[in-house]
Design a protein around this motif. Structure first.
Motif, PDB file in Angstrom:
ATOM      1  N   THR A 105      10.840  -8.839   9.644  1.00 59.05           N
ATOM      2  CA  THR A 105       9.892  -9.842   9.013  1.00 59.05           C
ATOM      3  C   THR A 105       9.965  -9.252   7.498  1.00 59.05           C
ATOM      4  OG1 THR A 105       8.640  -9.092  10.702  1.00 59.05           O
ATOM      5  CG2 THR A 105       7.405  -9.960   8.585  1.00 59.05           C
ATOM      6  N   ALA A 106       9.527 -10.482   6.807  1.00 63.26           N
ATOM      7  CA  ALA A 106      10.252 -10.776   5.551  1.00 63.26           C
ATOM      8  C   ALA A 106       9.055  -9.995   4.771  1.00 63.26           C
ATOM      9  CB  ALA A 106      10.212 -11.892   5.112  1.00 63.26           C
ATOM     10  N   CYS A 107       8.885  -9.568   3.518  1.00 60.20           N
ATOM     11  CA  CYS A 107       8.102  -8.530   3.102  1.00 60.20           C
ATOM     12  C   CYS A 107       7.399  -8.361   2.042  1.00 60.20           C
ATOM     13  CB  CYS A 107       7.506  -6.844   3.920  1.00 60.20           C
ATOM     14  SG  CYS A 107       6.204  -6.364   3.439  1.00 60.20           S
ATOM     15  N   THR A 108       6.943  -9.294   1.378  1.00 58.46           N
ATOM     16  CA  THR A 108       6.439  -8.954  -0.113  1.00 58.46           C
ATOM     17  C   THR A 108       5.425  -7.991  -0.412  1.00 58.46           C
ATOM     18  OG1 THR A 108       6.915 -11.177  -0.290  1.00 58.46           O
ATOM     19  CG2 THR A 108       5.960  -9.917  -2.656  1.00 58.46           C
ATOM     20  N   ILE A 109       5.221  -7.056  -1.573  1.00 54.77           N
ATOM     21  CA  ILE A 109       4.144  -6.113  -1.649  1.00 54.77           C
ATOM     22  C   ILE A 109       3.396  -6.184  -3.212  1.00 54.77           C
ATOM     23  CG2 ILE A 109       3.901  -3.786  -1.805  1.00 54.77           C
ATOM     24  CD1 ILE A 109       4.032  -4.628   1.265  1.00 54.77           C
ATOM     25  N   VAL A 110       2.621  -6.652  -3.603  1.00 52.97           N
ATOM     26  CA  VAL A 110       1.684  -6.980  -4.433  1.00 52.97           C
ATOM     27  C   VAL A 110       1.557  -5.239  -5.055  1.00 52.97           C
ATOM     28  CG1 VAL A 110       0.800  -7.907  -6.795  1.00 52.97           C
ATOM     29  CG2 VAL A 110       1.781  -8.828  -4.500  1.00 52.97           C
ATOM     30  N   MET A 111       1.595  -4.716  -6.068  1.00 50.73           N
ATOM     31  CA  MET A 111       1.196  -3.390  -6.681  1.00 50.73           C
ATOM     32  C   MET A 111       0.122  -3.532  -7.701  1.00 50.73           C
ATOM     33  SD  MET A 111       4.496  -0.784  -4.664  1.00 50.73           S
ATOM     34  CE  MET A 111       3.132   0.541  -5.416  1.00 50.73           C
ATOM     35  N   PRO A 112      -1.076  -3.053  -8.278  1.00 54.19           N
ATOM     36  CA  PRO A 112      -0.986  -2.326  -9.529  1.00 54.19           C
ATOM     37  C   PRO A 112       0.294  -1.920 -10.570  1.00 54.19           C
ATOM     38  CG  PRO A 112      -2.212  -1.670  -8.920  1.00 54.19           C
ATOM     39  CD  PRO A 112      -0.813  -1.908  -7.600  1.00 54.19           C
ATOM     40  N   ASP A 113       0.032  -2.545 -11.780  1.00 59.59           N
ATOM     41  CA  ASP A 113       0.990  -2.254 -12.396  1.00 59.59           C
ATOM     42  C   ASP A 113       1.159  -0.577 -12.638  1.00 59.59           C
ATOM     43  OD1 ASP A 113       1.560  -4.613 -13.444  1.00 59.59           O
ATOM     44  OD2 ASP A 113       0.134  -5.254 -15.167  1.00 59.59           O
ATOM     45  N   ASP A 114       2.367  -0.480 -13.313  1.00 59.87           N
ATOM     46  CA  ASP A 114       2.575   1.608 -13.089  1.00 59.87           C
ATOM     47  C   ASP A 114       1.899   2.173 -11.899  1.00 59.87           C
ATOM     48  OD1 ASP A 114       3.282   3.590 -15.135  1.00 59.87           O
ATOM     49  OD2 ASP A 114       1.093   4.077 -15.742  1.00 59.87           O
ATOM     50  N   PRO A 115       2.377   1.745 -11.230  1.00 61.49           N
ATOM     51  CA  PRO A 115       2.399   2.598 -10.247  1.00 61.49           C
ATOM     52  C   PRO A 115       3.061   3.668  -9.489  1.00 61.49           C
ATOM     53  CG  PRO A 115       4.522   0.664  -9.537  1.00 61.49           C
ATOM     54  CD  PRO A 115       3.612   1.133 -10.415  1.00 61.49           C
ATOM     55  N   ASN A 116       2.425   4.362  -8.860  1.00 62.00           N
ATOM     56  CA  ASN A 116       2.821   5.684  -8.474  1.00 62.00           C
ATOM     57  C   ASN A 116       4.702   5.505  -8.596  1.00 62.00           C
ATOM     58  OD1 ASN A 116       4.047   8.089  -6.977  1.00 62.00           O
ATOM     59  ND2 ASN A 116       1.800   8.687  -6.279  1.00 62.00           N
ATOM     60  N   PRO A 117       5.456   5.987  -9.361  1.00 61.73           N
ATOM     61  CA  PRO A 117       7.178   6.028  -8.735  1.00 61.73           C
ATOM     62  C   PRO A 117       7.549   6.592  -7.459  1.00 61.73           C
ATOM     63  CG  PRO A 117       6.306   8.191 -10.511  1.00 61.73           C
ATOM     64  CD  PRO A 117       4.977   7.417 -10.113  1.00 61.73           C
ATOM     65  N   VAL A 118       6.994   7.831  -6.803  1.00 62.53           N
ATOM     66  CA  VAL A 118       7.325   7.753  -5.185  1.00 62.53           C
ATOM     67  C   VAL A 118       6.661   7.008  -4.466  1.00 62.53           C
ATOM     68  CG1 VAL A 118       6.598   9.144  -3.804  1.00 62.53           C
ATOM     69  CG2 VAL A 118       6.990  10.858  -6.237  1.00 62.53           C
ATOM     70  N   LYS A 119       5.300   6.568  -4.468  1.00 60.25           N
ATOM     71  CA  LYS A 119       5.193   5.348  -3.502  1.00 60.25           C
ATOM     72  C   LYS A 119       6.550   4.174  -3.967  1.00 60.25           C
ATOM     73  CE  LYS A 119       0.704   7.040  -3.252  1.00 60.25           C
ATOM     74  NZ  LYS A 119      -0.382   7.299  -2.922  1.00 60.25           N
ATOM     75  N   LEU A 120       6.485   3.790  -5.226  1.00 55.53           N
ATOM     76  CA  LEU A 120       7.320   2.752  -5.801  1.00 55.53           C
ATOM     77  C   LEU A 120       8.354   2.548  -4.884  1.00 55.53           C
ATOM     78  CD1 LEU A 120       7.646  -0.488  -6.705  1.00 55.53           C
ATOM     79  CD2 LEU A 120       7.771   1.258  -8.635  1.00 55.53           C
ATOM     80  N   ARG A 121       9.290   3.661  -5.463  1.00 53.66           N
ATOM     81  CA  ARG A 121      10.610   3.845  -4.496  1.00 53.66           C
ATOM     82  C   ARG A 121      10.664   3.423  -3.341  1.00 53.66           C
ATOM     83  NH1 ARG A 121      11.328   8.059  -7.913  1.00 53.66           N
ATOM     84  NH2 ARG A 121      10.659   9.722  -5.932  1.00 53.66           N
ATOM     85  N   ALA A 122       9.456   4.484  -2.764  1.00 54.28           N
ATOM     86  CA  ALA A 122       9.891   4.253  -1.276  1.00 54.28           C
ATOM     87  C   ALA A 122       9.676   3.419  -0.412  1.00 54.28           C
ATOM     88  CB  ALA A 122       9.026   4.931  -0.868  1.00 54.28           C
ATOM     89  N   VAL A 123       8.695   1.271  -0.886  1.00 58.90           N
ATOM     90  CA  VAL A 123       8.518   0.830  -0.975  1.00 58.90           C
ATOM     91  C   VAL A 123       9.818   0.190  -1.110  1.00 58.90           C
ATOM     92  CG1 VAL A 123       7.417  -1.772  -1.464  1.00 58.90           C
ATOM     93  CG2 VAL A 123       5.913   0.900  -1.262  1.00 58.90           C
TER      94      VAL A 123
END
Length: 336
Positions: A105-123
């Protein structure tokens, strides 16, 4: 103990039958995570036993993979063809991205600015597209809502989703099988899918177990909504990303009002102390939200003395800064 507010008229469309169906649907898709007991945690709490459910060892490192996978697996092919959009400070994002990859499934995630880098990288590693918007969860939610409306994609929230609550409920079915006889179960709350699922499952299979929710005092919207009996918005400043939600949600609040015994607050400093105890006493990594349940137990020893207490380490996706702050508890002043 503070009595729960009177129930509201909302009838949440999720039942124990939905949780059982989710358990079957998720077979092989998620990990049956272990439970453990640790003498250092039990001594610190003054309890008969502290039993930890290790959702930090779940796929994506957090319990959110359960709910997101149940929701996407239950969608039709036509629905998945339109794609999904989610908003999150991190763990819900990872769960949705993981489930989207599994289902194509095509997926777009919106996160707040300056996210936890561990979580951003995993997404990003799961193949999702990521947009950064605003300073908080609530800013990201507004952008994701607009994006879904414009594109026709399915908006996947973390709270007002019966399929997500049912999927999350599978971890509590496991826990009551793995650790029968709990006197009390303490569950952290951001949007409330975990605590609402815990109360629902406990009522069905372990009615003698008291379920208590906990949130950071720096982001108390769910706590204040539960105690007031109305959905409210509050300041949202906790550094524990998984608890950083600025409003209450209708579906989870209705379930929590029905089933919770109490809802308490802890400080971010108490959460950091619990993270340090997890590291040194249980040799396990807990992010802030993942340590909040233990923080509540440590903060109120009289309440939990002599009781068999269950806590869920809901996630282990801690940033390097979080880990340094937690370890500094044992060696010196906590850094800002």
């Amino acid at each position: 103990m503070i009595a729960a507010p009177a129930p509201v008229e909302t009838r949440p469309d999720v039942t124990i039958a939905d949780v059982l169906a989710a358990q079957s649907r998720l077979d092989g898709m998620v990990v049956r995570t272990p439970v453990g007991e640790y003498p250092d945690l039990t001594r610190a709490a003054g309890a008969e036993a502290v039993v930890v459910k290790h959702e930090n060892q779940q796929r994506t490192g957090a319990f959110k993979a359960r709910g997101a996978s149940n929701l996407l697996l239950g969608m039709t092919e036509a629905e998945r063809a339109r794609g999904v959009v989610a908003y999150s400070t991190g763990n819900h994002a990872q769960g949705v991205a993981y489930a989207a990859r599994l289902t194509g499934t095509a997926c777009t995630i919106v996160m707040p600015d300056d996210p936890n880098p561990v979580k951003l990288r995993a997404v990003l590693d799961q193949g999702a597209d990521v947009l950064l918007q605003g300073a908080t969860f609530d800013d990201a939610r507004a952008r994701a809502t607009a994006l879904a409306e414009a594109s026709g994609a399915r908006l996947v929230g973390a709270a007002n989703e019966p399929a997500i609550i049912a999927g999350v409920g599978t971890l509590y079915l496991e826990m009551f099988q793995q650790a029968p006889g709990l006197d009390v179960l303490v569950v952290p709350v951001g949007g409330g899918s975990g605590a609402s699922a815990a109360g629902l499952v406990a009522a069905a299979v372990a009615p003698g177990t008291e379920v208590i929710a906990v949130q950071s005092a720096a982001s108390p919207a769910a706590h204040d909504s539960w105690h007031s009996g109305a959905l409210v918005e509050r300041a949202n400043t906790t550094r524990a990303e998984g608890l950083a939600v600025g409003c209450g949600f209708e579906v989870t609040q209705a379930l929590m009002r029905r089933h919770l015994a109490d809802f308490v607050l802890v400080t971010d400093e108490q959460i950091t102390l619990a993270q340090e105890l997890y590291l040194t006493g249980a040799h396990t990594v807990a992010e802030g939200a993942g340590a909040a349940a233990l923080a509540a137990v440590l903060a109120d020893p009289e309440r939990f003395a002599g009781r068999r207490v269950g806590v869920v380490c809901t996630g282990g996706n801690a940033s390097a800064d979080e880990l340094r702050r937690a370890l500094a508890r044992a060696t010196g002043p906590v850094p800002d």
